[in-house]
Design a protein around this motif. Structure first.
Motif, PDB file in Angstrom:
ATOM      1  N   GLY A 159     -27.621  89.104  30.897  1.00  0.00           N
ATOM      2  CA  GLY A 159     -27.362  88.106  31.930  1.00  0.00           C
ATOM      3  C   GLY A 159     -27.863  86.714  31.613  1.00  0.00           C
ATOM      4  O   GLY A 159     -27.867  85.841  32.492  1.00  0.00           O
ATOM      5  N   SER A 160     -28.258  86.465  30.378  1.00  0.00           N
ATOM      6  CA  SER A 160     -28.823  85.156  30.041  1.00  0.00           C
ATOM      7  C   SER A 160     -27.773  84.050  30.026  1.00  0.00           C
ATOM      8  O   SER A 160     -28.112  82.867  29.939  1.00  0.00           O
ATOM      9  N   GLY A 161     -26.505  84.396  30.141  1.00  0.00           N
ATOM     10  CA  GLY A 161     -25.484  83.369  30.300  1.00  0.00           C
ATOM     11  C   GLY A 161     -25.644  82.599  31.601  1.00  0.00           C
ATOM     12  O   GLY A 161     -25.158  81.477  31.735  1.00  0.00           O
ATOM     13  N   PHE A 162     -26.332  83.202  32.565  1.00  0.00           N
ATOM     14  CA  PHE A 162     -26.607  82.538  33.840  1.00  0.00           C
ATOM     15  C   PHE A 162     -27.976  81.854  33.835  1.00  0.00           C
ATOM     16  O   PHE A 162     -28.444  81.426  34.895  1.00  0.00           O
ATOM     17  N   LEU A 163     -28.625  81.754  32.700  1.00  0.00           N
ATOM     18  CA  LEU A 163     -29.921  81.089  32.628  1.00  0.00           C
ATOM     19  C   LEU A 163     -29.765  79.646  33.095  1.00  0.00           C
ATOM     20  O   LEU A 163     -28.934  78.901  32.588  1.00  0.00           O
TER      21      LEU A 163
ATOM     22  N   GLY B  68     -22.014  68.026  52.741  1.00  0.00           N
ATOM     23  CA  GLY B  68     -20.669  68.437  53.103  1.00  0.00           C
ATOM     24  C   GLY B  68     -19.971  69.266  52.039  1.00  0.00           C
ATOM     25  O   GLY B  68     -20.387  69.333  50.882  1.00  0.00           O
ATOM     26  N   PHE B  69     -18.866  69.885  52.442  1.00  0.00           N
ATOM     27  CA  PHE B  69     -18.138  70.807  51.577  1.00  0.00           C
ATOM     28  C   PHE B  69     -17.654  70.126  50.297  1.00  0.00           C
ATOM     29  O   PHE B  69     -17.767  70.693  49.207  1.00  0.00           O
ATOM     30  N   GLU B  70     -17.114  68.925  50.395  1.00  0.00           N
ATOM     31  CA  GLU B  70     -16.627  68.231  49.199  1.00  0.00           C
ATOM     32  C   GLU B  70     -17.761  67.972  48.211  1.00  0.00           C
ATOM     33  O   GLU B  70     -17.589  68.118  46.993  1.00  0.00           O
ATOM     34  N   TRP B  71     -18.921  67.588  48.708  1.00  0.00           N
ATOM     35  CA  TRP B  71     -20.082  67.368  47.838  1.00  0.00           C
ATOM     36  C   TRP B  71     -20.472  68.662  47.135  1.00  0.00           C
ATOM     37  O   TRP B  71     -20.768  68.677  45.931  1.00  0.00           O
ATOM     38  N   GLN B  72     -20.487  69.762  47.884  1.00  0.00           N
ATOM     39  CA  GLN B  72     -20.876  71.051  47.301  1.00  0.00           C
ATOM     40  C   GLN B  72     -19.917  71.448  46.181  1.00  0.00           C
ATOM     41  O   GLN B  72     -20.347  71.960  45.134  1.00  0.00           O
ATOM     42  N   MET B  73     -18.638  71.212  46.381  1.00  0.00           N
ATOM     43  CA  MET B  73     -17.660  71.543  45.344  1.00  0.00           C
ATOM     44  C   MET B  73     -17.848  70.661  44.105  1.00  0.00           C
ATOM     45  O   MET B  73     -17.764  71.141  42.964  1.00  0.00           O
ATOM     46  N   THR B  74     -18.138  69.382  44.315  1.00  0.00           N
ATOM     47  CA  THR B  74     -18.390  68.483  43.186  1.00  0.00           C
ATOM     48  C   THR B  74     -19.632  68.904  42.427  1.00  0.00           C
ATOM     49  O   THR B  74     -19.673  68.884  41.185  1.00  0.00           O
ATOM     50  N   ASN B  75     -20.654  69.330  43.157  1.00  0.00           N
ATOM     51  CA  ASN B  75     -21.921  69.722  42.538  1.00  0.00           C
ATOM     52  C   ASN B  75     -21.768  70.919  41.606  1.00  0.00           C
ATOM     53  O   ASN B  75     -22.562  71.091  40.670  1.00  0.00           O
ATOM     54  N   LEU B  76     -20.747  71.742  41.815  1.00  0.00           N
ATOM     55  CA  LEU B  76     -20.525  72.888  40.922  1.00  0.00           C
ATOM     56  C   LEU B  76     -20.337  72.447  39.475  1.00  0.00           C
ATOM     57  O   LEU B  76     -20.656  73.193  38.537  1.00  0.00           O
TER      58      LEU B  76
ATOM     59  N   VAL C 150     -24.092  77.276  44.799  1.00  0.00           N
ATOM     60  CA  VAL C 150     -23.839  77.509  43.371  1.00  0.00           C
ATOM     61  C   VAL C 150     -23.985  78.992  43.040  1.00  0.00           C
ATOM     62  O   VAL C 150     -23.129  79.596  42.382  1.00  0.00           O
ATOM     63  N   ARG C 151     -25.066  79.582  43.505  1.00  0.00           N
ATOM     64  CA  ARG C 151     -25.324  80.989  43.195  1.00  0.00           C
ATOM     65  C   ARG C 151     -24.238  81.886  43.779  1.00  0.00           C
ATOM     66  O   ARG C 151     -23.736  82.803  43.124  1.00  0.00           O
ATOM     67  N   ALA C 152     -23.845  81.600  45.023  1.00  0.00           N
ATOM     68  CA  ALA C 152     -22.799  82.401  45.662  1.00  0.00           C
ATOM     69  C   ALA C 152     -21.479  82.272  44.917  1.00  0.00           C
ATOM     70  O   ALA C 152     -20.760  83.258  44.722  1.00  0.00           O
ATOM     71  N   ALA C 153     -21.157  81.065  44.475  1.00  0.00           N
ATOM     72  CA  ALA C 153     -19.893  80.837  43.767  1.00  0.00           C
ATOM     73  C   ALA C 153     -19.830  81.652  42.479  1.00  0.00           C
ATOM     74  O   ALA C 153     -18.806  82.280  42.173  1.00  0.00           O
ATOM     75  N   PHE C 154     -20.934  81.660  41.720  1.00  0.00           N
ATOM     76  CA  PHE C 154     -20.921  82.380  40.445  1.00  0.00           C
ATOM     77  C   PHE C 154     -21.030  83.884  40.633  1.00  0.00           C
ATOM     78  O   PHE C 154     -20.386  84.649  39.902  1.00  0.00           O
ATOM     79  N   TYR C 155     -21.792  84.345  41.603  1.00  0.00           N
ATOM     80  CA  TYR C 155     -21.866  85.785  41.866  1.00  0.00           C
ATOM     81  C   TYR C 155     -20.516  86.306  42.343  1.00  0.00           C
ATOM     82  O   TYR C 155     -20.074  87.388  41.962  1.00  0.00           O
ATOM     83  N   GLN C 156     -19.870  85.519  43.212  1.00  0.00           N
ATOM     84  CA  GLN C 156     -18.557  85.917  43.723  1.00  0.00           C
ATOM     85  C   GLN C 156     -17.520  85.944  42.609  1.00  0.00           C
ATOM     86  O   GLN C 156     -16.735  86.892  42.494  1.00  0.00           O
TER      87      GLN C 156
ATOM     88  N   VAL D 204     -21.416  73.752  34.704  1.00  0.00           N
ATOM     89  CA  VAL D 204     -20.303  74.132  33.847  1.00  0.00           C
ATOM     90  C   VAL D 204     -20.780  74.937  32.641  1.00  0.00           C
ATOM     91  O   VAL D 204     -20.003  75.634  31.988  1.00  0.00           O
ATOM     92  N   ASN D 205     -22.076  74.864  32.347  1.00  0.00           N
ATOM     93  CA  ASN D 205     -22.637  75.582  31.192  1.00  0.00           C
ATOM     94  C   ASN D 205     -22.860  77.060  31.457  1.00  0.00           C
ATOM     95  O   ASN D 205     -23.097  77.833  30.520  1.00  0.00           O
ATOM     96  N   LEU D 206     -22.794  77.505  32.701  1.00  0.00           N
ATOM     97  CA  LEU D 206     -23.073  78.905  33.021  1.00  0.00           C
ATOM     98  C   LEU D 206     -21.870  79.785  32.711  1.00  0.00           C
ATOM     99  O   LEU D 206     -20.720  79.378  32.859  1.00  0.00           O
ATOM    100  N   TYR D 207     -22.152  81.020  32.302  1.00  0.00           N
ATOM    101  CA  TYR D 207     -21.077  81.977  32.026  1.00  0.00           C
ATOM    102  C   TYR D 207     -21.637  83.388  32.151  1.00  0.00           C
ATOM    103  O   TYR D 207     -22.842  83.609  31.981  1.00  0.00           O
TER     104      TYR D 207
END
Length: 359
Positions: free
Chosen positions: A235-239, A200-208, A252-258, A212-215
């Protein structure tokens, strides 16, 4: 449509981990704040024979109910709209109405649970795959949708079919996700603008929070016990960002790319940017089939991709058969006069190739 055909169409949505039931949604904003929701739709089992539908004001439809009979909720479009339908024309998966309300369904297998169908509620029961049509034809704001959901009973046509959840966006940029679990309608504000599938959506948001280490950017060089360590490339900040096609990884990938996409000035530039980002979510045919199984004879499990310009009332799409981007300008459609239309997204199912003539 005949009963067996309706049941077969619904069964295509049946939960099957070997055939991709995937959708990835993002939402970009222009410099002036215009929202551009965009998404992919996947089905790895066969060609969904998707159509576009033009629905005029005053057009009346009736919902299917369990068993495939077409005698559920009857509803008449207060607003005209353009929709992209899967398998049959009633099953609109994404669309935009003349008031600028956008709505789409996303697969939600194993986590959704609608209320049990009751014959006593037949006249207010609507098939989950027809809810987008009902929303687009009747509402202009998110609040109206939320209130309207109290008056209907969402049901599945076929118990074998996957459940779905819905993303609704209004011109102001407000976006919600609707999920039905244990027979209860749940509404979530989606300020991030990303949606995939289960859980569910709430789980997906929590999973983000696990990422937290990505930048953005490139990791700084450092030494490890006297040994110099440097990045192999940009781009190694997204490693460590997940690269598989499961719904949590795509979320996760969509959230960070967006989040790292540069803001464009115009809506058209942003639409093109959405398509560019969603290139990363195309699912090739084959990866969801086990060894020894024969993959479907289609070019891609990602059957089409769309983007919606909320401010200028336009919806764009491209398909697995033709990567050219096509556009519907709703401002040019006279929804009080246009006839109902349901047309295949691709007139021919072959990617056009143009030979460059050298002088």
């Amino acid at each position: 449509m005949k009963l067996l055909a309706v049941m077969a169409a619904a069964a295509l949505m049946a939960t099957n981990t070997q055939q991709a039931e995937a959708c990835t949604g993002i939402t970009l904003k222009t410099a002036d704040g215009t929202s551009i929701p965009a998404r992919t739709i996947e089905w790895g089992g066969s060609d969904l024979n998707s159509k576009y539908v033009i629905v005029p004001r005053g057009y009346t439809q009736q919902s299917y109910i369990p068993g495939g009979q077409k005698n559920g909720l009857q509803f008449t479009a207060k607003y005209g709209y353009v929709g992209l339908a899967v398998e049959q024309e009633e099953f609109v998966a994404e669309g935009l109405n003349e008031k600028g309300l956008s709505a789409g369904l996303f697969y939600f297998p194993r986590y959704g649970q609608y209320e049990a169908y009751s014959e006593a509620n037949r006249q207010s029961s609507i098939a989950d795959l027809q809810l987008v049509s009902w929303i687009l034809g009747n509402f202009s704001t998110v609040d109206e949708v939320i209130e309207g959901m109290k008056d209907v009973h969402v049901v599945a046509i076929d118990p074998r079919a996957s459940t779905v959840h819905w993303r609704i966006t209004e011109p102001s940029g407000r976006q919600i996700v609707i999920e039905i679990t244990e027979g209860k309608v749940n509404v979530f504000e989606n300020r991030l603008g990303v949606l995939t599938n289960s859980p569910g959506f709430e789980w997906q948001m929590t999973n983000l929070n696990n990422y937290v280490n990505l930048y953005p950017g490139t990791a700084q060089a450092k030494t490890l016990d006297g040994t110099a360590l440097t990045s192999f490339g940009a781009g190694s900040g997204f490693l460590g960002i997940p690269g598989d096609v499961t719904p949590p990884s795509r979320f996760v990938r969509a959230a960070f790319y967006q989040a790292t996409a540069p803001k464009k000035q115009t809506a058209e530039e942003t639409v093109l940017q959405c398509f560019q980002i969603l290139n990363n979510f195309d699912i090739p045919v084959g990866i969801e089939f086990a060894d020894g199984e024969t993959p479907a004879d289609i070019p891609s499990a990602t059957q089409w991709t769309s983007a919606t310009d909320m401010k200028n009332l336009a919806i764009y799409y491209r398909t697995m058969h033709n990567s050219a981007i096509r556009k519907f300008d709703l401002k040019t459609i006279k929804f009080d006069k246009v006839k109902y239309q349901a047309v295949l997204l691709d007139a021919t199912k072959n990617q056009p190739i143009t030979t460059v003539k050298v002088k």
